[in-house]
Design an enzyme around this catalytic site. Structure first.
Site, PDB file in Angstrom:
ATOM      1  N   LYS A  83       1.025  -1.207  -0.075  1.00 16.27           N
ATOM      2  CA  LYS A  83       0.276   0.080   0.060  1.00 16.27           C
ATOM      3  C   LYS A  83       0.962   1.272   0.045  1.00 16.27           C
ATOM      4  CE  LYS A  83      -4.234   0.267   2.297  1.00 16.27           C
ATOM      5  NZ  LYS A  83      -5.176   0.532   3.542  1.00 16.27           N
TER       6      LYS A  83
HETATM    7  O1  G3P Z   1      -7.624   1.316   5.882  1.00 14.83           O
HETATM    8  C1  G3P Z   1      -8.075   2.191   5.169  1.00 14.83           C
HETATM    9  C2  G3P Z   1      -9.321   3.035   5.679  1.00 14.83           C
HETATM   10  O2  G3P Z   1     -10.297   1.918   5.575  1.00 14.83           O
HETATM   11  C3  G3P Z   1      -9.254   3.710   6.874  1.00 14.83           C
HETATM   12  O3  G3P Z   1     -10.636   3.989   7.124  1.00 14.83           O
HETATM   13  O4  G3P Z   1     -12.236   4.334   9.240  1.00 14.83           O
HETATM   14  O5  G3P Z   1      -9.732   5.032   9.325  1.00 14.83           O
HETATM   15  O6  G3P Z   1     -11.574   6.313   7.989  1.00 14.83           O
HETATM   16  P1  G3P Z   1     -11.061   5.029   8.500  1.00 14.83           P
END
Ligand code: G3P
Length: 217
Positions: A83
């Protein structure tokens, strides 16, 4: 549509994998930091559990650092997907890693132009963050529709991996738009199973059957 778990927590993963609906895992530095310990051993264990694409993020911000870390992460397990954040350095690193046959997930995507550029440099996945857009009163799912349309127009191979998912409706909307993957926190996947009428209906069936058979549970 493929379903990934957005988590580095082994317990959550061990509970959901046996259900047979999990196609992969996404992690990020915050999720791995939450687990602590040896992140390489944790990623290896996750790959063994899921046996599917498992995204692990570089933390370097320069191209050379991203390539070094990306090649190191790729060495942990065949299921590792590297990533990289959507920055100029991330785009350059993606192009090089992809040319080496490494699967790359370009993350922290918030616009259709970012997604277009990621596809042009051979990203395997693009991760638009719908929840974080919704948080600032911008429709995250509108971005997904734009990206799906653009990728279809030019037959890009990059898969749309909907990230920062907050609730099951995000999953329904993504599926209706034809997104390739949703990565969800374990709690959202659990919520996808639930419906009160299913519980009420099952309860009634069992009660009626027991009454008829004169047996008690
Ligand atoms: O992993 C990336 C993403 O899904 C993170 O999401 O919940 O931290 O906005 P969030």
């Amino acid at each position: 549509m493929k379903l990934f778990i957005d988590s580095g927590n082994l317990k959550e993963i061990e509970i959901l994998v046996p259900l047979g609906i999990i196609d992969g895992i996404t992690t990020n530095p915050s999720l791995l930091a939450k687990e602590g310990g040896d992140y390489r051993a944790l990623l290896k264990r996750i790959c063994q559990l899921v046996k599917g694409p498992t995204s692990a993020e570089v933390v370097a911000t320069d191209v050379a650092g991203m390539l070094r870390e990306g090649r190191d992460l790729r060495g942990i397990d065949e299921h590792i997907v590297v990533k990289v954040p959507f920055t100029k350095a991330g785009v350059e690193a993606c192009k090089t890693l992809a040319s080496e046959g490494t699967r790359v997930n370009v993350t922290l995507c918030f616009s259709a132009t970012q997604a277009l550029i990621a596809a042009k440099v051979g990203a395997t996945y693009i991760s638009p963050f719908v929840g974080r857009l919704d948080d600032i009163a911008t429709s995250g799912m509108d971005l997904i529709q734009d990206i799906v349309d653009i990728y279809e127009n030019y037959q890009f191979k990059t898969e749309v991996l909907v990230a920062s998912v907050r609730h099951p409706i995000h999953v329904v909307q993504a599926a209706r738009m034809g997104a390739d993957i949703c990565t969800c926190p374990a709690a959202v996947i659990e919520a996808m199973f639930k419906h009160p009428l299913t519980d009420i209906g099952l309860e009634k069936f069992l009660k009626d059957w027991e009454k008829a058979q004169g047996v008690a549970r």
